[in-house]
Every structure is written in C-alpha cells, then in structure tokens.
Design a protein around this motif. Sequence first.
Motif, PDB file in Angstrom:
ATOM      1  N   SER A  32      29.559  38.635  32.761  1.00 38.08           N
ATOM      2  CA  SER A  32      28.490  37.867  33.395  1.00 38.08           C
ATOM      3  C   SER A  32      28.987  37.086  34.604  1.00 38.08           C
ATOM      4  O   SER A  32      28.201  36.741  35.493  1.00 38.08           O
ATOM      5  CB  SER A  32      27.878  36.888  32.398  1.00 38.08           C
ATOM      6  OG  SER A  32      28.878  36.005  31.903  1.00 38.08           O
ATOM      7  N   ARG A  33      30.265  36.815  34.636  1.00 44.91           N
ATOM      8  CA  ARG A  33      30.816  35.983  35.691  1.00 44.91           C
ATOM      9  C   ARG A  33      32.303  36.275  35.838  1.00 44.91           C
ATOM     10  O   ARG A  33      32.992  36.516  34.849  1.00 44.91           O
ATOM     11  CB  ARG A  33      30.616  34.504  35.340  1.00 44.91           C
ATOM     12  CG  ARG A  33      30.979  33.523  36.411  1.00 44.91           C
ATOM     13  CD  ARG A  33      30.799  32.106  35.892  1.00 44.91           C
ATOM     14  NE  ARG A  33      31.840  31.744  34.951  1.00 44.91           N
ATOM     15  CZ  ARG A  33      31.798  30.654  34.191  1.00 44.91           C
ATOM     16  NH1 ARG A  33      30.752  29.853  34.244  1.00 44.91           N
ATOM     17  NH2 ARG A  33      32.790  30.372  33.373  1.00 44.91           N
ATOM     18  N   MET A  34      32.783  36.236  37.079  1.00 46.22           N
ATOM     19  CA  MET A  34      34.215  36.377  37.323  1.00 46.22           C
ATOM     20  C   MET A  34      34.667  35.261  38.240  1.00 46.22           C
ATOM     21  O   MET A  34      33.871  34.693  38.996  1.00 46.22           O
ATOM     22  CB  MET A  34      34.539  37.738  37.945  1.00 46.22           C
ATOM     23  CG  MET A  34      34.286  38.896  36.985  1.00 46.22           C
ATOM     24  SD  MET A  34      34.862  40.475  37.605  1.00 46.22           S
ATOM     25  CE  MET A  34      36.653  40.249  37.510  1.00 46.22           C
ATOM     26  N   GLY A  35      35.948  34.961  38.156  1.00 43.11           N
ATOM     27  CA  GLY A  35      36.435  33.868  38.976  1.00 43.11           C
ATOM     28  C   GLY A  35      37.936  33.898  39.156  1.00 43.11           C
ATOM     29  O   GLY A  35      38.635  34.742  38.581  1.00 43.11           O
ATOM     30  N   GLY A  54      24.933  37.914  39.572  1.00 41.12           N
ATOM     31  CA  GLY A  54      23.874  37.897  40.561  1.00 41.12           C
ATOM     32  C   GLY A  54      24.343  37.561  41.963  1.00 41.12           C
ATOM     33  O   GLY A  54      23.551  37.578  42.911  1.00 41.12           O
ATOM     34  N   GLY A  55      25.621  37.243  42.095  1.00 39.89           N
ATOM     35  CA  GLY A  55      26.181  36.968  43.416  1.00 39.89           C
ATOM     36  C   GLY A  55      26.278  35.502  43.789  1.00 39.89           C
ATOM     37  O   GLY A  55      26.752  35.171  44.878  1.00 39.89           O
ATOM     38  N   ILE A  69      35.009  33.987  47.911  1.00 42.80           N
ATOM     39  CA  ILE A  69      35.032  34.942  46.809  1.00 42.80           C
ATOM     40  C   ILE A  69      33.933  35.971  47.030  1.00 42.80           C
ATOM     41  O   ILE A  69      32.839  35.632  47.483  1.00 42.80           O
ATOM     42  CB  ILE A  69      34.880  34.229  45.443  1.00 42.80           C
ATOM     43  CG1 ILE A  69      35.136  35.204  44.287  1.00 42.80           C
ATOM     44  CG2 ILE A  69      33.515  33.555  45.311  1.00 42.80           C
ATOM     45  CD1 ILE A  69      35.237  34.514  42.934  1.00 42.80           C
ATOM     46  N   SER A  70      34.239  37.221  46.724  1.00 44.69           N
ATOM     47  CA  SER A  70      33.248  38.280  46.889  1.00 44.69           C
ATOM     48  C   SER A  70      33.523  39.363  45.843  1.00 44.69           C
ATOM     49  O   SER A  70      34.545  39.352  45.179  1.00 44.69           O
ATOM     50  CB  SER A  70      33.310  38.871  48.297  1.00 44.69           C
ATOM     51  OG  SER A  70      34.577  39.459  48.538  1.00 44.69           O
ATOM     52  N   ARG A  71      32.561  40.274  45.719  1.00 44.91           N
ATOM     53  CA  ARG A  71      32.744  41.341  44.742  1.00 44.91           C
ATOM     54  C   ARG A  71      32.241  42.664  45.297  1.00 44.91           C
ATOM     55  O   ARG A  71      31.301  42.699  46.090  1.00 44.91           O
ATOM     56  CB  ARG A  71      32.027  40.997  43.438  1.00 44.91           C
ATOM     57  CG  ARG A  71      30.520  40.836  43.551  1.00 44.91           C
ATOM     58  CD  ARG A  71      29.944  40.190  42.286  1.00 44.91           C
ATOM     59  NE  ARG A  71      30.174  41.017  41.114  1.00 44.91           N
ATOM     60  CZ  ARG A  71      30.106  40.559  39.863  1.00 44.91           C
ATOM     61  NH1 ARG A  71      29.825  39.290  39.638  1.00 44.91           N
ATOM     62  NH2 ARG A  71      30.313  41.357  38.847  1.00 44.91           N
TER      63      ARG A  71
END
Length: 115
Positions: A32-35, A54-55, A69-71
């Motif tokens: 659900s989330r990365m960091g 969701g960005g 930070i980007s994905r």
Amino acid sequence: QVQLVESGGGLVQPGGSLRLSCAASGSIFSISRMGWYRQAPGKQRELVALITSGGSTNYANSVKGRFTISRDNAKNTVYLQMNSLKPEDTAVYYCNAESTYGPYWGRGTQVTVSS
C-alpha cells in the motif's frame, strides 16, 4: 512475502546528487505504501520520504525541496532522487514497503557525503 533490493548509494561531494532505487518483488499487489528511511551512526532510523499506491508523497522537513520520491509501477521500483546533498545526509538508506502481510525492509545502501 515482499523482497526489496536497494541500489545507487555511494560517495558524493557536498552539493552533489545521487539516485537510489528500490526494486520490489514477490507479493507486489499487497503493498500500500513504500518509502525510504535512513540511519546515521549513533542515531535512530528516521523517515526520509513516503509514496502511497495512489502517488501521494510525504517528506521529512530536513529533505523537503532537495529529495524527490517517485515510482515506476511497470518496473515495481521506487526511486529517491537526492540533490544538494549535505554531510548530514550521510547514512545507510533503507527501502520500506508496507503491505497487508506487514512491513518489509531492504538491506540498506550506504550514502556518504564528504569532500
């Protein structure tokens, strides 16, 4: 299970830039989330930046305006672009993923900012 592999650390002079990458594999659908977190010698691990599925992004005050930070969902990879690096940014940087199975961590990559 989620596996995380970081890359991109190294030695850079003050004012320089680095880009860290974190490649995720396994149960990607559960994330659900990365960091990114970091831990300097003698200090506690601290949050650097987060990005949700969701960005949406969130940054530590100390890196706002310098780090991004980007994905890339197609590559299952999260990036941390670090600009205007300072000696106090020196730390081991860890990738984190929050999933329905719990938190997962990479092994970390060393970033050293020094002249």
